[in-house]
Design a protein around this motif. Structure first.
Motif, short mmCIF file in Angstrom:
data_model
loop_
_atom_site.label_atom_id
_atom_site.label_comp_id
_atom_site.label_asym_id
_atom_site.label_seq_id
_atom_site.Cartn_x
_atom_site.Cartn_y
_atom_site.Cartn_z
N ILE A 1 0.78 -1.19 0.04
CA ILE A 1 -0.03 0.09 -0.20
C ILE A 1 0.78 1.35 -0.04
O ILE A 1 1.68 1.47 0.81
CB ILE A 1 -0.96 0.10 1.16
N THR B 1 -5.09 7.52 -0.33
CA THR B 1 -6.13 7.78 -1.51
C THR B 1 -7.22 6.69 -0.64
O THR B 1 -6.95 6.02 0.32
CB THR B 1 -5.95 6.94 -2.30
N ASN C 1 -8.70 4.36 -1.99
CA ASN C 1 -8.14 2.65 -1.91
C ASN C 1 -7.44 2.49 -0.93
O ASN C 1 -7.27 1.27 -0.72
CB ASN C 1 -7.66 2.66 -3.47
N LYS D 1 -9.33 1.96 2.01
CA LYS D 1 -9.88 0.68 2.10
C LYS D 1 -9.21 -0.64 2.36
O LYS D 1 -9.36 -1.47 2.97
CB LYS D 1 -10.65 0.42 0.54
N ALA D 2 -7.94 -0.43 1.57
CA ALA D 2 -6.84 -1.72 1.70
C ALA D 2 -6.43 -1.76 3.15
O ALA D 2 -6.36 -2.86 3.57
CB ALA D 2 -5.75 -1.24 0.82
N ILE E 1 -1.77 -1.08 -4.34
CA ILE E 1 -2.20 -0.04 -4.18
C ILE E 1 -1.31 1.39 -4.32
O ILE E 1 -0.53 1.63 -3.63
CB ILE E 1 -3.18 0.10 -2.90
#
Ligand SMILES: C[S@@+](CC[C@H](N)C(=O)[O-])C[C@H]1O[C@@H](n2cnc3c(N)ncnc32)[C@H](O)[C@@H]1O
Length: 257
Positions: free
Chosen positions: A8, A19, A21, A24-25, A140
């Motif tokens: 990440i 970000t 994303n 979320k990760a 990511i």
């Protein structure tokens, strides 16, 4: 039942540059494996912890792995690098096997973007090649220091139809600016490589970009090199370390007659 590893990108210093994303990760992972170097600055590890505290809402664990030292004095350079990569792959394979359950999710937090001067992707490939632990993995993207620098200076890295090259301070100080590229981003510069280029080159320099210590200086190298050298030395003395990146831009060549 498959173990999954996430790589990440966490941005280059501003926790708000994460970000959606990435957030979320972060909330998928049960375990965060943090690779630290001997010379890693505590502030950089602390920022990773702050990001987890702010954004991760489910139970998780954090495991710090000390990157093995590389023998930089060994006469056989290639052998020393191969030996270091192999020790590092062993260590990380063991951490993944022991810390991430076979159906769990682990994550590496990578400074900036994992695709720029970062070894995590290569490490994962080394670990998988050994076959001692199995997992799926995904990357990511993060906001790199290069993106943060360009935004801070409000410049584009690319001019119409022209290339940009990302390189290191060592390469610029050893070889000068590349002959065929006029826009060059320099990272990992311990040598103030901008002092080796023609004075009429434009420079957009930034240190600790995105952090409260951010310093930005721009102008012709001949006009601002001394100010950058002084700002760099003062900041390095005050904080004990420095991370700086810059864009150098040669003037537009005259169009062919
Ligand atoms: C090992 S590389 C990692 C780059 C990272 N993956 C990225 O995407 O920015 C470290 C170099 O990134 C640059 N860097 C990282 N964070 C920075 C920041 N906040 N401000 C300026 N330069 C930074 C410096 O050139 C530093 O020497």
């Amino acid at each position: 039942m498959t173990r999954h590893m996430l790589v990440i990108g966490i941005g280059a210093g501003d926790p708000d540059d994460l970000t959606l994303n990435a957030v979320k990760a972060l909330n998928r992972a049960d375990v965060f494996l943090i690779l630290t170097k001997g010379d890693e600055k505590r502030e950089l590890t602390d920022l990773r912890r702050e990001i987890l505290t702010r954004h991760v809402t489910r139970p998780h664990r954090l495991v710090e792995i000390r990157d093995p030292e590389r023998d930089r004095t060994a006469p056989a350079y290639a052998d020393a690098v191969a030996d270091w990569r192999s020790r590092r792959a062993d260590l990380i394979a063991a951490a993944i096997r022991d810390e991430v359950s076979p159906d769990g999710c682990g994550a590496f937090l990578v400074w900036g973007d994992p695709a720029l001067y970062d070894s995590t992707i290569a490490v994962i490939e080394d670990v998988l090649a050994r076959g001692t632990v199995t997992f799926d993995w995904s990357v990511i993207p993060g906001i790199s220091s290069v993106a943060a620098l360009a935004a801070a200076h409000r410049v584009s890295l690319t001019r119409v139809g022209r290339p940009v090259q990302i390189t290191t301070g060592r390469l610029v100080s050893d070889n000068g600016l590349p002959p065929d590229v006029d826009d060059v981003v320099v990272m990992l510069d311990g040598r103030t490589a901008f002092t080796t280029v023609p004075g009429d080159t434009e420079i957009f320099w930034g240190a600790y970009v995105g952090t409260p210590d951010e310093i930005l200086i721009a102008g012709r190298v001949a006009d601002v090199a001394d100010a950058i050298i002084a700002a760099r030395a003062e900041a390095r003395w005050r904080k004990g370390w420095i991370m700086d990146t810059y864009l150098m831009r040669r003037g537009t060549p005259a169009p062919p007659p």
